[in-house]
Motif scaffolding. Structure first.
Motif, short mmCIF file in Angstrom:
data_model
loop_
_atom_site.label_atom_id
_atom_site.label_comp_id
_atom_site.label_asym_id
_atom_site.label_seq_id
_atom_site.Cartn_x
_atom_site.Cartn_y
_atom_site.Cartn_z
N LYS A 3 94.75 12.04 13.11
CA LYS A 3 93.94 11.11 12.32
C LYS A 3 92.89 10.29 12.89
O LYS A 3 93.44 9.59 13.88
N PHE A 4 91.35 10.41 12.83
CA PHE A 4 90.75 9.81 13.66
C PHE A 4 89.72 8.92 12.63
O PHE A 4 89.57 9.26 11.62
N GLN A 5 89.07 8.01 13.07
CA GLN A 5 87.89 7.45 12.37
C GLN A 5 86.85 6.97 13.45
O GLN A 5 87.05 6.63 14.50
N PHE A 6 85.49 7.18 12.80
CA PHE A 6 84.41 6.72 13.67
C PHE A 6 83.65 5.94 13.00
O PHE A 6 83.37 6.18 11.69
N HIS A 7 82.77 4.88 13.44
CA HIS A 7 82.27 3.92 12.83
C HIS A 7 80.82 4.52 12.38
O HIS A 7 80.02 5.21 13.14
N ARG A 8 80.37 4.34 10.96
CA ARG A 8 79.05 4.89 10.68
C ARG A 8 77.90 4.60 11.30
O ARG A 8 76.94 5.27 11.51
N ASP A 9 78.03 3.37 11.88
CA ASP A 9 76.81 2.80 12.49
C ASP A 9 76.69 3.42 13.97
O ASP A 9 75.52 3.57 14.26
N SER A 52 92.62 17.29 20.85
CA SER A 52 92.82 15.80 21.10
C SER A 52 91.68 14.87 20.63
O SER A 52 90.79 15.34 20.37
N PHE A 53 91.85 13.51 20.47
CA PHE A 53 91.11 12.57 20.17
C PHE A 53 89.85 12.58 21.26
O PHE A 53 88.72 12.51 20.94
N ALA A 54 90.38 12.75 22.30
CA ALA A 54 89.23 12.68 23.47
C ALA A 54 88.24 13.97 23.38
O ALA A 54 87.02 13.73 23.73
N GLU A 55 88.93 15.02 23.22
CA GLU A 55 87.96 16.30 23.00
C GLU A 55 87.14 16.04 21.85
O GLU A 55 85.90 16.41 22.05
N PHE A 56 87.65 15.77 20.81
CA PHE A 56 86.94 15.70 19.60
C PHE A 56 85.78 14.55 19.63
O PHE A 56 84.71 14.56 19.32
N GLN A 57 86.14 13.25 20.36
CA GLN A 57 85.20 12.36 20.78
C GLN A 57 84.04 12.84 21.68
O GLN A 57 82.92 12.24 21.48
N ASN A 58 84.38 13.61 22.64
CA ASN A 58 83.38 13.94 23.33
C ASN A 58 82.35 15.05 22.59
O ASN A 58 81.21 14.90 23.03
N GLU A 59 82.85 15.76 21.97
CA GLU A 59 82.00 16.67 21.21
C GLU A 59 81.12 15.79 20.30
O GLU A 59 79.91 16.11 19.96
N LEU A 61 79.95 12.76 20.85
CA LEU A 61 79.01 12.17 21.49
C LEU A 61 77.93 13.35 21.68
O LEU A 61 76.53 12.79 22.00
N ALA A 62 78.43 14.34 22.30
CA ALA A 62 77.35 15.60 22.73
C ALA A 62 76.49 15.96 21.43
O ALA A 62 75.28 15.94 21.30
N GLN A 63 77.05 15.79 20.22
CA GLN A 63 76.18 16.27 18.87
C GLN A 63 75.43 14.93 18.59
O GLN A 63 74.22 15.17 18.03
N SER A 64 75.82 13.80 18.78
CA SER A 64 74.96 12.64 18.66
C SER A 64 73.87 12.65 19.32
O SER A 64 72.73 12.35 18.95
N VAL A 65 73.93 13.04 20.60
CA VAL A 65 72.88 12.92 21.50
C VAL A 65 71.81 14.20 21.01
O VAL A 65 70.75 13.88 21.19
N ARG A 66 72.36 15.25 20.74
CA ARG A 66 71.56 16.35 20.25
C ARG A 66 70.57 15.97 19.23
O ARG A 66 69.52 16.23 18.91
N HIS A 67 71.27 15.32 18.23
CA HIS A 67 70.57 14.94 16.76
C HIS A 67 69.70 13.58 17.35
O HIS A 67 68.55 13.97 16.91
N GLU A 68 69.91 13.04 18.15
CA GLU A 68 68.93 11.92 18.62
C GLU A 68 67.69 12.68 19.58
O GLU A 68 66.46 12.01 18.83
N ILE A 69 67.83 13.53 20.11
CA ILE A 69 66.82 14.25 20.70
C ILE A 69 65.90 14.85 19.83
O ILE A 69 64.69 14.94 19.96
#
Length: 121
Positions: A3-9, A52-59, A61-69
């Motif tokens: 179980k993971f959680q990510f801040h919506r902001d 792993s949480f780290a693997e999911f977290q890295n992805e 981050l990558a998807q967030s950067v793609r969305h921002e671009i």
């Protein structure tokens, strides 16, 4: 089950969904949210290592950067597509006008049903 959680902001819904989709071949993923967090529950499929949480977290981050671009370059892409379509429409209009002027006024089956091989041997 992890179980993971990510801040919506910090992360967009789009990034979360794309990230989750990237792992659907390896895990069963359930997404949920409240006013503050996105919640991710992951259960590994049979014969597959758990994500792993780290693997999911890295992805994430990558998807967030793609969305921002994507957001930052949206206007430029729309302008390029509009200019390309507009310039190709002008070219089509010129071709149609010139071909109409040069086209024979009467068509016959002989003009249409020519054998290319007999003409170009």
């Amino acid at each position: 089950m992890e179980k993971f959680q990510f801040h919506r902001d910090l992360y967009s819904k789009s990034a979360l969904i794309k990230t989750a989709y990237n792992f659907t071949d390896r895990a069963y993923i359930h997404l949920d949210a409240d006013e503050t967090y996105y919640y991710v529950q992951i259960a590994a499929k049979k014969n597959v290592d758990l994500i792993s949480f780290a693997e999911f977290q890295n992805e994430m981050l990558a998807q967030s950067v793609r969305h921002e671009i994507y957001l930052q370059t949206k206007n430029i892409r729309e302008l390029l597509v509009a200019r390309t379509v507009a310039s190709s429409m002008a070219d089509i209009a010129e071709v149609e006008t010139s071909s109409i002027d040069e086209a024979p006024t009467v068509f016959s089956e002989d003009l249409i049903l020519k054998d290319w091989f007999s003409e170009n041997d």
